[in-house]
Motif scaffolding. Structure first.
Motif, mmCIF file in Angstrom:
data_model
loop_
_atom_site.group_PDB
_atom_site.id
_atom_site.type_symbol
_atom_site.label_atom_id
_atom_site.label_comp_id
_atom_site.label_asym_id
_atom_site.label_seq_id
_atom_site.Cartn_x
_atom_site.Cartn_y
_atom_site.Cartn_z
ATOM 1 N N ASP A 164 0.709 -1.186 -0.123
ATOM 2 C CA ASP A 164 0.036 -0.009 0.198
ATOM 3 C C ASP A 164 0.969 1.246 -0.005
ATOM 4 N N PHE A 165 0.319 2.472 0.095
ATOM 5 C CA PHE A 165 0.946 3.652 -0.160
ATOM 6 C C PHE A 165 0.793 4.413 1.341
ATOM 7 N N ILE A 166 1.856 5.279 1.563
ATOM 8 C CA ILE A 166 2.177 6.173 2.967
ATOM 9 C C ILE A 166 2.322 7.606 2.259
ATOM 10 N N ALA A 167 2.210 8.534 2.895
ATOM 11 C CA ALA A 167 2.481 9.958 2.862
ATOM 12 C C ALA A 167 3.909 10.173 2.995
ATOM 13 N N LEU A 168 4.503 10.953 2.064
ATOM 14 C CA LEU A 168 5.799 11.747 2.425
ATOM 15 C C LEU A 168 5.887 12.994 2.352
ATOM 16 N N LEU A 169 6.336 13.542 3.513
ATOM 17 C CA LEU A 169 6.157 15.076 3.712
ATOM 18 C C LEU A 169 7.452 15.767 4.067
ATOM 19 N N PRO A 170 7.771 16.971 3.765
ATOM 20 C CA PRO A 170 8.733 17.709 4.180
ATOM 21 C C PRO A 170 8.670 17.771 5.484
ATOM 22 N N VAL A 171 9.605 18.091 6.293
ATOM 23 C CA VAL A 171 9.800 18.209 7.952
ATOM 24 C C VAL A 171 8.556 19.102 8.403
ATOM 25 N N HIS A 172 8.826 20.368 7.917
ATOM 26 C CA HIS A 172 8.027 21.340 8.384
ATOM 27 C C HIS A 172 6.735 21.591 7.655
ATOM 28 N N HIS A 173 6.132 20.822 6.951
ATOM 29 C CA HIS A 173 4.843 20.882 6.287
ATOM 30 C C HIS A 173 3.733 20.936 7.131
ATOM 31 N N PRO A 174 2.716 21.659 6.733
ATOM 32 C CA PRO A 174 1.420 21.589 7.647
ATOM 33 C C PRO A 174 0.843 20.422 8.232
ATOM 34 N N LEU A 175 0.837 19.469 6.953
ATOM 35 C CA LEU A 175 0.166 18.178 7.236
ATOM 36 C C LEU A 175 1.115 17.457 8.230
ATOM 37 N N ALA A 176 2.273 17.693 8.304
ATOM 38 C CA ALA A 176 3.262 16.920 9.211
ATOM 39 C C ALA A 176 2.680 16.909 10.709
ATOM 40 N N GLN A 177 1.781 17.936 11.017
ATOM 41 C CA GLN A 177 1.132 18.081 12.502
ATOM 42 C C GLN A 177 0.017 17.073 12.709
ATOM 43 N N ASN A 178 -0.466 16.541 11.692
ATOM 44 C CA ASN A 178 -1.543 15.594 11.662
ATOM 45 C C ASN A 178 -1.015 14.241 11.931
ATOM 46 N N THR A 179 -1.678 13.169 12.570
ATOM 47 C CA THR A 179 -1.318 11.733 12.752
ATOM 48 C C THR A 179 -1.654 10.982 11.562
ATOM 49 N N THR A 180 -2.610 11.563 10.911
ATOM 50 C CA THR A 180 -3.029 10.745 9.564
ATOM 51 C C THR A 180 -3.456 11.917 8.669
ATOM 52 N N VAL A 181 -3.317 11.734 7.321
ATOM 53 C CA VAL A 181 -3.789 12.314 6.125
ATOM 54 C C VAL A 181 -4.896 11.519 5.345
ATOM 55 N N THR A 182 -5.536 12.250 4.487
ATOM 56 C CA THR A 182 -6.356 11.644 3.724
ATOM 57 C C THR A 182 -5.718 11.902 2.231
ATOM 58 N N TRP A 183 -6.229 11.061 1.107
ATOM 59 C CA TRP A 183 -5.611 11.442 -0.312
ATOM 60 C C TRP A 183 -6.018 12.829 -0.804
ATOM 61 N N LYS A 184 -7.306 13.313 -0.205
ATOM 62 C CA LYS A 184 -7.792 14.579 -0.844
ATOM 63 C C LYS A 184 -6.558 15.801 -0.170
ATOM 64 N N GLU A 185 -6.468 15.675 0.942
ATOM 65 C CA GLU A 185 -5.573 16.561 1.813
ATOM 66 C C GLU A 185 -4.154 16.520 1.176
ATOM 67 N N LEU A 186 -3.751 15.380 0.924
ATOM 68 C CA LEU A 186 -2.085 15.211 0.471
ATOM 69 C C LEU A 186 -2.139 15.813 -0.832
ATOM 70 N N LEU A 187 -3.174 15.403 -1.991
ATOM 71 C CA LEU A 187 -3.162 15.993 -3.358
ATOM 72 C C LEU A 187 -3.558 17.376 -3.577
ATOM 73 N N SER A 188 -4.019 17.930 -2.469
ATOM 74 C CA SER A 188 -4.259 19.375 -2.536
ATOM 75 C C SER A 188 -2.982 20.145 -2.563
ATOM 76 N N PHE A 189 -2.065 19.668 -2.310
ATOM 77 C CA PHE A 189 -0.511 20.536 -2.280
ATOM 78 C C PHE A 189 0.292 20.067 -3.393
ATOM 79 N N PRO A 190 1.269 20.929 -3.864
ATOM 80 C CA PRO A 190 2.138 20.586 -5.024
ATOM 81 C C PRO A 190 2.714 19.399 -4.717
ATOM 82 N N PHE A 191 2.733 18.653 -5.829
ATOM 83 C CA PHE A 191 3.002 17.074 -5.545
ATOM 84 C C PHE A 191 4.332 16.847 -6.417
ATOM 85 N N VAL A 192 4.818 15.980 -5.890
ATOM 86 C CA VAL A 192 6.454 15.243 -6.632
ATOM 87 C C VAL A 192 5.929 13.907 -6.747
ATOM 88 N N THR A 193 6.172 13.309 -7.857
ATOM 89 C CA THR A 193 6.050 11.784 -8.098
ATOM 90 C C THR A 193 6.558 11.574 -9.309
#
Length: 293
Positions: A164-193
């Motif tokens: 399965d997949f997990i989210a990869l975030l920069p250390v100081h990203h706003p979503l890094a404060q959350n314990t989990t994220v959703t696909w919608k939250e993750l995909l709302s930010f500039p993406f690297v793939t």
């Protein structure tokens, strides 16, 4: 012409004595005479001149000696080489591997395989997941390590695990404060793939479409290891296969569970149906299957 005939010829050429040569060969003199006579008939002329007192080489016999030595040496080398390959004392294991597997799956397996068979060498070819099926069908590689393709007609797929997949975030990203994220939250930010064709890229684009999001593709590259470096530099966020997490630097990234992660890809070994795998590939298949059992 047989190897036995050539061996008899060389021993007689060295000793020039039928009694000595037959003893060395552990055959009767008559059997040796028949073997030499048959060889001469096949070649079209005499190799030895024989009278009641001695045996001599003909010029044609002299010219045969280096060829016979070379043929027997090549045969011995071939026999030794094949025996060592069957016993896994030499040889090269060639694998078509998607880059994710090369980084996150193969190192431990190859380390284990190398400890058991220390004289085996490895040749790992990074091939996009979608190309591996083509390389296997064409016979370029015996085995490939990849996610299960949609169409595996004429191929065998040995599953190893679900990914399965997990989210990869920069250390100081706003979503890094959350314990989990959703696909919608993750995909709302500039993406690297990853670049197309890539099953990781396909998953990301599918999830963007399902969440009615226009993907802000900040950067695309070929390798997850490269992707991770760009995320660490805050160029965007990403989603990566879970088993790649052990390759991520924890002081440079934050990993978060995707709470609606409903992506489960089968990962395994691909090879042709009705193909007798080489001994080295068959042993590797057994080892990696047992490892993930």
């Amino acid at each position: 012409m047989t190897l036995k005939q050539l061996k008899a010829f060389l021993i007689l050429a060295r000793s020039l004595n039928y009694a000595h040569a037959s003893n060395e060969l552990c055959i009767s003199q008559s059997a040796l005479s028949i073997s030499i006579k048959t060889l001469e008939e096949e070649l079209g002329g005499k190799l030895f001149k024989r009278n009641t007192r001695r045996v001599e080489m003909t010029p044609e016999g002299e010219s045969l000696i280096p060829y016979a030595k070379k043929l027997l040496a090549n045969w011995d080398d071939m026999e030794k080489d094949l025996k060592q390959r069957f016993q896994l004392k030499r040889g090269t294991l060639n694998i078509a591997s998607m880059p994710f597997a090369t980084h996150a799956v193969l190192p431990e397996i190859l380390h284990k395989f190398s400890k058991q068979y220390p004289n085996i060498h490895f040749s790992i070819h990074d091939v996009p997941n979608e190309k591996i099926i083509e390389k296997i069908q064409e016979g370029i590689f015996e085995i490939g390590i990849c996610f299960k393709p949609d169409n595996i007609e004429h191929l065998n797929f040995q599953p190893l695990f679900q990914e399965d997949f997990i989210a990869l975030l920069p250390v100081h990203h706003p979503l890094a404060q959350n314990t989990t994220v959703t696909w919608k939250e993750l995909l709302s930010f500039p993406f690297v793939t990853l670049q197309n064709p890539s099953i990781v890229r396909q998953i990301v684009e599918t999830k963007a479409a399902e969440n009615d999001i226009t993907l802000d593709l900040k950067l695309e590259c070929h390798q997850i290891s490269s992707l991770a470096h760009f995320v660490a530099l805050d160029l965007g966020v990403s989603a990566i296969p879970r088993r790649f997490e052990k390759m991520i630097q924890p002081n440079q990234h934050v990993l978060r569970e995707i709470s609606d992660a409903d992506v489960h890809l089968q990962f395994g070994i691909l090879y042709k149906k009705d193909l007798q795998l080489s001994n080295i590939s068959a042993q590797f298949l057994d080892m990696i299957t047992e490892y993930y059992r």
